[in-house]
Design a protein around this motif. Sequence first.
Motif, PDB file in Angstrom:
ATOM      1  N   SER A  70       0.866  -1.166   0.000  1.00 34.09           N
ATOM      2  CA  SER A  70       0.000   0.000   0.000  1.00 34.09           C
ATOM      3  C   SER A  70       0.905   1.219   0.000  1.00 34.09           C
ATOM      4  CB  SER A  70      -0.862   0.002   1.252  1.00 34.09           C
ATOM      5  OG  SER A  70      -1.689  -1.140   1.254  1.00 34.09           O
ATOM      6  N   SER A  71       0.442   2.291  -0.614  1.00 30.71           N
ATOM      7  CA  SER A  71       1.313   3.461  -0.694  1.00 30.71           C
ATOM      8  C   SER A  71       0.508   4.751  -0.667  1.00 30.71           C
ATOM      9  CB  SER A  71       2.137   3.414  -1.987  1.00 30.71           C
ATOM     10  OG  SER A  71       1.288   3.573  -3.108  1.00 30.71           O
ATOM     11  N   ILE A  91       2.972   9.795   8.545  1.00 31.62           N
ATOM     12  CA  ILE A  91       2.599   8.380   8.565  1.00 31.62           C
ATOM     13  C   ILE A  91       2.916   7.843   9.962  1.00 31.62           C
ATOM     14  CG2 ILE A  91       2.955   6.107   7.519  1.00 31.62           C
ATOM     15  CD1 ILE A  91       4.020   7.529   5.032  1.00 31.62           C
ATOM     16  N   LEU A  92       1.853   7.390  10.641  1.00 32.39           N
ATOM     17  CA  LEU A  92       2.018   6.846  11.992  1.00 32.39           C
ATOM     18  C   LEU A  92       1.677   5.367  11.966  1.00 32.39           C
ATOM     19  CD1 LEU A  92      -0.119   9.683  13.591  1.00 32.39           C
ATOM     20  CD2 LEU A  92       2.367   9.617  13.569  1.00 32.39           C
ATOM     21  N   LYS A  93       2.072   4.663  13.017  1.00 33.73           N
ATOM     22  CA  LYS A  93       1.604   3.285  13.155  1.00 33.73           C
ATOM     23  C   LYS A  93       0.122   3.331  13.554  1.00 33.73           C
ATOM     24  CE  LYS A  93       6.090   1.367  14.244  1.00 33.73           C
ATOM     25  NZ  LYS A  93       7.063   1.921  15.209  1.00 33.73           N
ATOM     26  N   PRO A  94      -0.602   2.214  13.368  1.00 34.89           N
ATOM     27  CA  PRO A  94      -2.041   2.237  13.689  1.00 34.89           C
ATOM     28  C   PRO A  94      -2.335   2.732  15.108  1.00 34.89           C
ATOM     29  CG  PRO A  94      -1.508   0.246  12.501  1.00 34.89           C
ATOM     30  CD  PRO A  94      -0.183   0.920  12.789  1.00 34.89           C
ATOM     31  N   LEU A 142       3.163   2.376   2.786  1.00 36.91           N
ATOM     32  CA  LEU A 142       2.431   2.386   4.051  1.00 36.91           C
ATOM     33  C   LEU A 142       2.660   1.043   4.731  1.00 36.91           C
ATOM     34  CD1 LEU A 142      -0.855   4.109   2.864  1.00 36.91           C
ATOM     35  CD2 LEU A 142       1.132   5.136   3.980  1.00 36.91           C
ATOM     36  N   SER A 143       3.802   0.917   5.359  1.00 36.77           N
ATOM     37  CA  SER A 143       4.152  -0.328   6.041  1.00 36.77           C
ATOM     38  C   SER A 143       4.723   0.045   7.402  1.00 36.77           C
ATOM     39  CB  SER A 143       5.178  -1.094   5.215  1.00 36.77           C
ATOM     40  OG  SER A 143       6.277  -0.247   4.941  1.00 36.77           O
TER      41      SER A 143
END
Lengths: 194, 144
Positions: free
Chosen positions: A20-21, A37-40, A57-58
């Motif tokens: 995912s990106s 971009i954060l972790k969940p 998105l990793s």
Amino acid sequence: MNGRVVALLALFGLAACAHSSMVLLPDENGGHGQVAILKPDGTGETLVSEANSRATLSATPAIHPLGSKGLKPTEAALLASLPPPPKSFTLYFLEGTTEMTEKSAPLLDEIKAEIAGRPGAEVQVTGHTDTVGSDADNDALSQKRAEEIMSLLASKGFDRTIMSAVGRGERELQVPTDDNVSSPVNRRVEVIVR
Amino acid sequence: MVRSSLFLISLAALISSPAAAEIGRIKSSVGSASIERGSNHIPAAIGQELMPGDWLVTGKDGRMSLTFVDNTRFAVGPNSRIALSKFEYDKTKQNGSFVTKVERGSLAVVSGRIAKSGRDAMQVSTPESLLGVRGTRFIVEVRP
């Protein structure tokens, strides 16, 4: 280019596609914002701050410039299908009345054309006053100004269910003044066509 | 008399304001595109109103675009499942919070007033990440 490099590039390409990106783009007015971009769980911030960057998105986001290849055709098609930006019009009024100035009246035709040109258009009408008179009277006057414009648009065939009118009284002056100051620029209705 | 007519005006204002829950509308749709609201499947017709909690769902040939009351704009690509999980907006103060969940598919975003109203007031969640949107235009693609 030797075979190994080509193979590596192909591998990299595949790897990039499998994730995912996200792509950060320039704004329509030239500048650009940022996306974190954060972790969940909301920790571990990676900031994407350069326009025309792609980030995976990793767990460990990798950021690369879009480069000369630019957007994928599917991404370009997606961008092209965004609705146009909302358009805003300002109409001015004679002191203490719901009557537009001579200069503002013709703008109604432009507003009409803008609504007609947008499938599923919505119209937000916001009335304002200057600081002459009491707060309560100005709340009422600004509401009447907004409703007058809404009625004029309705009389030109636009459905009232796509429109909303609100009066903001003297709370949101275009040009700040003291109380009880007559100001042509503050006596206005803003019409946003979305 | 003045007082009572003012009262009537404010009453009229209350009545004429649109349903409080409307957060945006569909502006275009192509192919298989629908809104899931609880157990209801509503076709994504132009002008269709959106509510918090709605899912935007497109099939292989589907797309849709929408605008929100804070001027945020979305374009949804094919094969997508996207939830408008949270949308709160104070029109007067022009602030609020907006959380979108991209379960799969693609989404282009031009952020609006909510994103400007506070740090990470607008968030987009994907299965593996949470995006804090700081006033901008971007695309998210979530692959299974």
